[in-house]
Motif scaffolding. Sequence first.
Motif, short mmCIF file in Angstrom:
data_model
loop_
_atom_site.label_atom_id
_atom_site.label_comp_id
_atom_site.label_asym_id
_atom_site.label_seq_id
_atom_site.Cartn_x
_atom_site.Cartn_y
_atom_site.Cartn_z
N THR A 48 2.28 -4.34 -1.49
CA THR A 48 1.93 -4.40 -0.07
C THR A 48 0.85 -3.39 0.32
O THR A 48 0.40 -3.40 1.46
N ASP A 49 0.43 -2.54 -0.59
CA ASP A 49 -0.59 -1.55 -0.28
C ASP A 49 -1.97 -2.18 -0.45
O ASP A 49 -2.34 -2.60 -1.55
N GLY A 50 -2.74 -2.23 0.63
CA GLY A 50 -4.03 -2.90 0.63
C GLY A 50 -5.01 -2.34 -0.37
O GLY A 50 -5.71 -3.09 -1.06
N SER A 51 -5.08 -1.01 -0.50
CA SER A 51 -6.04 -0.42 -1.44
C SER A 51 -5.64 -0.70 -2.89
O SER A 51 -6.51 -0.93 -3.74
N THR A 52 -4.35 -0.72 -3.18
CA THR A 52 -3.89 -1.05 -4.53
C THR A 52 -4.21 -2.50 -4.87
O THR A 52 -4.69 -2.81 -5.96
N ILE A 53 -3.97 -3.39 -3.91
CA ILE A 53 -4.26 -4.81 -4.10
C ILE A 53 -5.75 -5.01 -4.34
O ILE A 53 -6.16 -5.70 -5.28
N ALA A 54 -6.57 -4.41 -3.49
CA ALA A 54 -8.03 -4.54 -3.62
C ALA A 54 -8.50 -3.98 -4.95
O ALA A 54 -9.39 -4.54 -5.60
N GLY A 55 -7.92 -2.88 -5.39
CA GLY A 55 -8.29 -2.28 -6.67
C GLY A 55 -7.96 -3.21 -7.84
O GLY A 55 -8.77 -3.37 -8.76
N LYS A 56 -6.79 -3.82 -7.80
CA LYS A 56 -6.42 -4.76 -8.87
C LYS A 56 -7.33 -5.97 -8.87
O LYS A 56 -7.74 -6.45 -9.92
N VAL A 57 -7.65 -6.48 -7.69
CA VAL A 57 -8.54 -7.65 -7.58
C VAL A 57 -9.93 -7.28 -8.08
O VAL A 57 -10.56 -8.07 -8.79
N ALA A 58 -10.40 -6.10 -7.73
CA ALA A 58 -11.74 -5.68 -8.16
C ALA A 58 -11.81 -5.57 -9.68
O ALA A 58 -12.82 -5.95 -10.27
N THR A 59 -10.76 -5.09 -10.32
CA THR A 59 -10.78 -5.00 -11.78
C THR A 59 -10.72 -6.38 -12.42
O THR A 59 -11.31 -6.60 -13.46
N HIS A 60 -10.01 -7.32 -11.78
CA HIS A 60 -9.97 -8.70 -12.30
C HIS A 60 -11.32 -9.38 -12.19
O HIS A 60 -11.68 -10.19 -13.03
N SER A 61 -12.05 -9.07 -11.12
CA SER A 61 -13.28 -9.81 -10.84
C SER A 61 -14.52 -9.17 -11.46
O SER A 61 -15.62 -9.67 -11.27
N VAL A 120 3.65 -7.06 4.57
CA VAL A 120 2.89 -7.97 3.70
C VAL A 120 1.61 -8.40 4.40
O VAL A 120 0.53 -8.39 3.80
N LEU A 121 1.71 -8.75 5.68
CA LEU A 121 0.53 -9.16 6.44
C LEU A 121 -0.51 -8.03 6.48
O LEU A 121 -1.69 -8.26 6.24
N GLN A 122 -0.06 -6.81 6.76
CA GLN A 122 -0.99 -5.68 6.84
C GLN A 122 -1.62 -5.40 5.49
O GLN A 122 -2.82 -5.10 5.41
N GLY A 123 -0.85 -5.51 4.41
CA GLY A 123 -1.41 -5.30 3.07
C GLY A 123 -2.47 -6.35 2.74
O GLY A 123 -3.52 -6.02 2.18
N PHE A 124 -2.20 -7.60 3.09
CA PHE A 124 -3.17 -8.68 2.86
C PHE A 124 -4.43 -8.43 3.68
O PHE A 124 -5.55 -8.50 3.16
N PHE A 125 -4.25 -8.10 4.95
CA PHE A 125 -5.40 -7.83 5.82
C PHE A 125 -6.22 -6.65 5.32
O PHE A 125 -7.44 -6.72 5.25
N ASP A 126 -5.55 -5.55 4.95
CA ASP A 126 -6.26 -4.36 4.47
C ASP A 126 -7.04 -4.66 3.19
O ASP A 126 -8.18 -4.22 3.03
N ALA A 127 -6.42 -5.40 2.27
CA ALA A 127 -7.10 -5.73 1.01
C ALA A 127 -8.32 -6.61 1.27
O ALA A 127 -9.40 -6.38 0.70
#
Length: 183
Positions: A141-154, A97-104
């Motif tokens: 927990t996958d950083g790129s997936t998290i960042a992708g979802k956040v980018a589409t929200h924003s 979880v920590l690594q996924g947060f950091f990567d995102a």
Amino acid sequence: MATFLSREACPTIKNILLLDSEGKRVAVKYYSDDWPNNAARLAFEKSIFTKTQKSNARTEAEIIMLENNIIVYKFVQDLHFFVTGSDDENELILATVLQGFFDAVTLLLRNNVEQREALENLDLILLCLDEIVDGGIILETDGSTIAGKVATHSMDDGASLSEQTISQALATAREHLTRSLLS
């Protein structure tokens, strides 16, 4: 007959903290009632910070036990990332979880992981936390997936996708130019 896992069987997170180099809050999210009020939460954050500030968790995540909690943490520049679970939680899950947060966060801040940039993009970081954990239950927990979802929200509703990629490219070019001029 289908069987469903109970909430107790799922790995849970008690909190995710992002603190600055002085132990002050940048972004925090609590999912547990272990800290019932803001004063208790601030005291917990201070105790985590004082216990970990002398460690060298810059290359790899470190793990400590504090107040019957397992805390996995990592430092990058002037930011301190923490994920807390109960004492019977799996450390590898907390570290993931920590690594996924950091990567995102690294992807969303375009590899410029520092306090000023984090504060300027606090909305993205808070969206990251929402995409990772909901009510203590780990969603992603996958950083790129998290960042992708956040980018589409924003994404700005008024701008087309091609305009956004151009504006992102211009922002990146501006950052590189500023860095090269300051160096």
